[in-house]
Motif scaffolding. Structure first.
Motif, PDB file in Angstrom:
ATOM      1  N   ARG A 126       0.856  -1.194   0.000  1.00  0.00           N
ATOM      2  CA  ARG A 126       0.000   0.000   0.000  1.00  0.00           C
ATOM      3  C   ARG A 126       0.892   1.245   0.000  1.00  0.00           C
ATOM      4  O   ARG A 126       1.516   1.565   1.012  1.00  0.00           O
ATOM      5  N   LEU A 127       0.904   1.930  -1.129  1.00  0.00           N
ATOM      6  CA  LEU A 127       1.662   3.177  -1.229  1.00  0.00           C
ATOM      7  C   LEU A 127       0.690   4.297  -1.572  1.00  0.00           C
ATOM      8  O   LEU A 127      -0.165   4.130  -2.439  1.00  0.00           O
ATOM      9  N   PHE A 128       0.839   5.416  -0.887  1.00  0.00           N
ATOM     10  CA  PHE A 128      -0.096   6.517  -1.118  1.00  0.00           C
ATOM     11  C   PHE A 128       0.649   7.803  -1.456  1.00  0.00           C
ATOM     12  O   PHE A 128       1.807   7.977  -1.105  1.00  0.00           O
ATOM     13  N   ALA A 129      -0.099   8.639  -2.162  1.00  0.00           N
ATOM     14  CA  ALA A 129       0.426   9.980  -2.435  1.00  0.00           C
ATOM     15  C   ALA A 129      -0.180  10.941  -1.429  1.00  0.00           C
ATOM     16  O   ALA A 129      -1.262  10.701  -0.902  1.00  0.00           O
ATOM     17  N   TYR A 130       0.563  11.998  -1.114  1.00  0.00           N
ATOM     18  CA  TYR A 130       0.056  13.067  -0.249  1.00  0.00           C
ATOM     19  C   TYR A 130       0.166  14.360  -1.047  1.00  0.00           C
ATOM     20  O   TYR A 130       1.248  14.704  -1.530  1.00  0.00           O
ATOM     21  N   ARG A 131      -0.973  15.020  -1.213  1.00  0.00           N
ATOM     22  CA  ARG A 131      -0.970  16.248  -2.012  1.00  0.00           C
ATOM     23  C   ARG A 131      -0.484  17.431  -1.188  1.00  0.00           C
ATOM     24  O   ARG A 131      -1.083  17.764  -0.162  1.00  0.00           O
ATOM     25  N   PHE A 132       0.569  18.061  -1.650  1.00  0.00           N
ATOM     26  CA  PHE A 132       1.065  19.271  -0.990  1.00  0.00           C
ATOM     27  C   PHE A 132       0.585  20.485  -1.762  1.00  0.00           C
ATOM     28  O   PHE A 132       0.668  20.523  -2.992  1.00  0.00           O
TER      29      PHE A 132
END
Lengths: 380, 368
Positions: free
Chosen positions: A232-238
């Motif tokens: 499980r890999l996620f992106a985090y929106r900056f």
């Protein structure tokens, strides 16, 4: 003593495309914004995010960088049991080697991380300009029950092919990593900021070390391997200002960005301070005939001439009848009388004789002046 | 080896700066854009190799302590020695000492514990950038009990009235300290004294119920002590009134004075705060001024001194004024010959004009 999160700051890069600017110092140590060095932004982010355990991985020309970081005092990272540690390549019983890639740099310092027995490891690079609360990234990581979370920023579609692009599902779960794709499927670019579960990363690093074909790089090897295994890999929106100052042009632009009135990154913010060394110079002295417009000027400067749209570091003299325009003057630059400096980056301690004209508009990118090439601009 | 320990004695400095000393002692008053008065003497001591400095403070020392902290910005945060801020905490029931002798009596340990055998003592009103090594060598060469650091005043001003004048023999021994207003040879208030002589004189003063160490211990004993002088020739200023405070600040806008005070010897050290470079916005007009970091300028500033973090908004005009830390001057304000203490907020459109002799002073944190 166990820590929730240990920060690992990659600061060993040469920054080849910065040319003369990184001739004698590592890219994270390049002066920026009239007072800072590039690494100050990430170190300040660590402090402001309450990440008090930071390993700084150095390799290329580390002298200036090492001295700048010292025991970490400006960032309140001079602490009794953790704080900042400079981690340079070393030899041990089994021999030793240079850091062969970003992942290898972390692998070689497993012992450093293990002593804090952390839940998470934050991997960041010391060559980006941005203000970010890493705790939000950690919160997001926990919330998504992610193994690894990568911070991303939306880039214009027509520029997406210059970045490492993350293709995600709607819930931001990453299913593919595209390094500089010709036909990008997404415009979410990796900012090179990762948060990993340390137990997971540790295992992948060990496997990666054992592989001869690996380039030991997070983007090229570790992340693809994790995706391959279906983690499980996620992106985090900056959201906010972020700039990779990889080239002379982008370095110059990022400096000029600081002159924008509505920039979301603020050096004057009291909520998110940017810390750096202060040489305790006296206040700047502005002579009666001086004019300064839309510029940043640090202490110890002595201004007699005209300064427009420029960034002046500490201890600079600008002589009478001299015009400094759209330029960046590094510490202790002395500009004589009757000079014109336009679109130039003048490096530390360069003395520019009276009557010198440097016009960067004649070149593709702002012209970099150091003590060796200054002669080229001086007319007898 | 002969060595020096430092003492900054501000017991006898009354609150000489009106509004500026309502809530702080004189030594903590901001000066020259980013300093406090005490920085000059403290820097001089450190720059002269003095590794331990005590401060005898009596009242209103909160801002002084806040400013000095651990002393690390003066390189005085050390394992051994360093900075000793000694506020009054006197619990000796047998104590009969008075005046500044109380400080000496109750802080004997400071002197006894140090290996140094000479003490350099000063107040905070003498502003200079001096290295004291030469004075110390002079002190040692002459085997002096006391060496007074003196200077020559070329033009008498009101602030000199209260400074003692030096009369000396041909061999440099001071035989009288007078109030002769015609004598340009002025005592700066800084002196070096043998530690054992200091302690002996302290005991004597206490036994005779005296209350002023310099006057009773040294000045009254000139005949039996070897008191020498060393004349300091560099740039200097005395600040002991609002008028001299204002004028001495403004004098620093003359390039030769500014260079002499800040660039001649070593840096004057002060508390480091983390301020970004000064931001000159589009349309800012600044000339003939001195600005400290963290300020943001949209308006017009001439002949003025701006401390850290001052905001001058569009259309505001600041002329011949001293604006201290974190003041905000809103749009359209006009200020001339004004001193704003820290954190003052001047709302839009107002005008305040003082005179050079009597600047308009606004106390700390006022909202006008």
């Amino acid at each position: 003593m166990s820590k929730e999160c240990v920060g690992m700051l990659l600061a060993g890069g040469e920054g080849k495309r910065l040319g003369l600017l990184t001739k004698n110092l590592a890219k994270p140590a390049v002066p920026f914004g009239g007072k800072y060095r590039i690494i100050d932004f990430t170190l300040s982010n660590c402090t402001n995010s309450k990440i008090h355990t930071v390993g700084v991985l150095t390799q290329y020309s580390p002298m200036v960088l090492n001295k700048h970081i010292g025991i970490g005092k400006p960032w309140d990272l001079d602490r009794q049991h953790d704080g900042v540690s400079i981690l340079s390549p070393f030899t041990a019983q089994k021999g030793g080697s240079w850091y062969k890639g970003t992942a290898d740099a972390i692998s070689q310092n497993m012992q450093f991380i293990d002593q804090f027995d952390p839940e998470y490891v934050l991997v960041i690079s010391g060559d980006h300009i941005y203000q970010m609360n890493y705790q939000r990234l950690i919160d997001h990581h926990k919330e998504k029950q992610s193994e690894a979370t990568i911070s991303v920023i939306e880039v214009p579609w027509d520029e997406a092919s210059r970045f490492g692009i993350l293709n995600t599902k709607e819930n931001l779960e990453i299913y593919e990593f595209d390094e500089k794709p010709q036909n990008p499927k997404s415009n979410l670019a990796s900012m090179g900021i990762y948060i990993f579960n340390w137990k997971t990363l540790r295992k992948y690093l060990i496997d990666d070390e054992a592989s001869d074909s690996s380039s030991h790089d997070f983007g090229k090897d570790i992340i693809p391997a994790m995706l391959n295994d279906g983690l499980r890999l996620f992106a985090y929106r900056f959201q906010g200002y972020w700039k990779d100052v990889g080239t002379i042009k982008s370095y110059w632009e990022a400096n000029m960005d600081l002159l924008e009135e509505d920039l979301s990154l603020s050096l004057n913010s009291k909520e998110w301070r940017t810390y750096s060394h202060d040489s305790n110079y006296p206040p700047q002295f502005i002579e009666p005939n001086a004019e300064i417009d839309n510029s940043l000027v640090n202490s110890g400067c002595w201004i007699s001439g005209i300064v427009k749209n420029s960034i002046l570091f500490e201890g600079i003299d600008v002589g009478e009848n001299t015009l400094v325009k759209e330029s960046i003057l590094h510490p202790s630059v002395k500009v004589g009388n009757n000079c014109t400096i336009n679109r130039a980056i003048v490096m530390e301690k360069v003395t520019i004789p009276d009557g010198t004209v440097i016009n960067g508009e004649e070149y593709d990118e702002p012209v970099v002046v150091n003590s060796e090439n200054i002669e080229k601009f001086v007319t007898e | 080896m002969d060595s020096l320990m430092g003492l900054i004695n501000i017991e006898h400095e009354y609150d000489f700066l009106e509004e500026l000393t309502y809530f702080r002692c004189g030594s903590a008053v901001p000066f020259a854009g980013r300093y406090r008065l005490i920085d000059f003497t403290l820097s001089n001591m450190v720059n002269s190799g003095v590794g331990e400095v005590a401060i005898f403070s009596n009242r209103k020392y909160r801002s002084l302590m806040d400013h000095l902290g651990t002393g690390s910005d003066w390189e005085l945060a050390k394992r051994h020695g360093g900075l000793f801020i000694l506020p009054p905490d006197w619990n000796d029931p047998t104590d009969i000492s008075r005046g500044d002798l109380r400080h000496f009596h109750n802080n004997r340990d400071y002197f006894h514990r140090s290996k140094a055998n000479h003490v350099i003592i000063s107040g905070s009103q003498f502003i200079s950038n001096a290295r004291y090594e030469k004075a110390f060598n002079h002190h040692l060469e002459n085997d002096a009990d006391v060496t007074c650091i003196t200077t020559r005043v070329n033009q008498f001003k009101p602030e000199h009235v209260s400074q003692l004048r030096v009369e000396h023999d041909e061999d440099g021994k001071i035989h009288n300290l007078t109030n002769d207003q015609q004598n340009p040879h002025v005592f700066t208030g800084v002196y070096i004294i043998k530690k054992d002589v200091l302690m002996k004189l302290v005991d004597e003063c206490i036994a005779y119920h005296k209350d002023h160490f310099f006057f009773n211990g040294i000045k009254e004993n000139l005949h039996r002590l070897n008191v020498q002088f060393y004349r300091y020739e560099g740039y200097s200023a005395f600040v002991n009134s609002i008028e001299s405070f204002f004028r001495q600040n403004m004098n620093l806008l003359r390039p030769e004075n500014y260079k002499a005070l800040f660039f001649k010897n070593q840096f004057v050290r002060t508390k480091i705060s983390n301020e970004p470079p000064v931001k000159y916005r589009k349309g800012a007009k600044v000339s003939d001024s001195m600005l400290a970091n963290g300020s943001v300028i949209d308006g017009e500033v001439t002949g003025s001194i701006l401390f850290r973090g001052v905001k001058v908004r569009k259309g505001a005009q600041v002329k011949n004024s001293i604006i201290m830390q974190r003041c905000t001057i809103e749009e359209g304000v006009r200020l001339e010959n004004v001193i704003l203490d820290k954190d003052v907020h001047i709302s839009a459109g107002q005008t305040f004009i003082g005179s050079r002799e009597k600047p308009f002073v606004v106390a700390k944190r006022k909202n006008i």
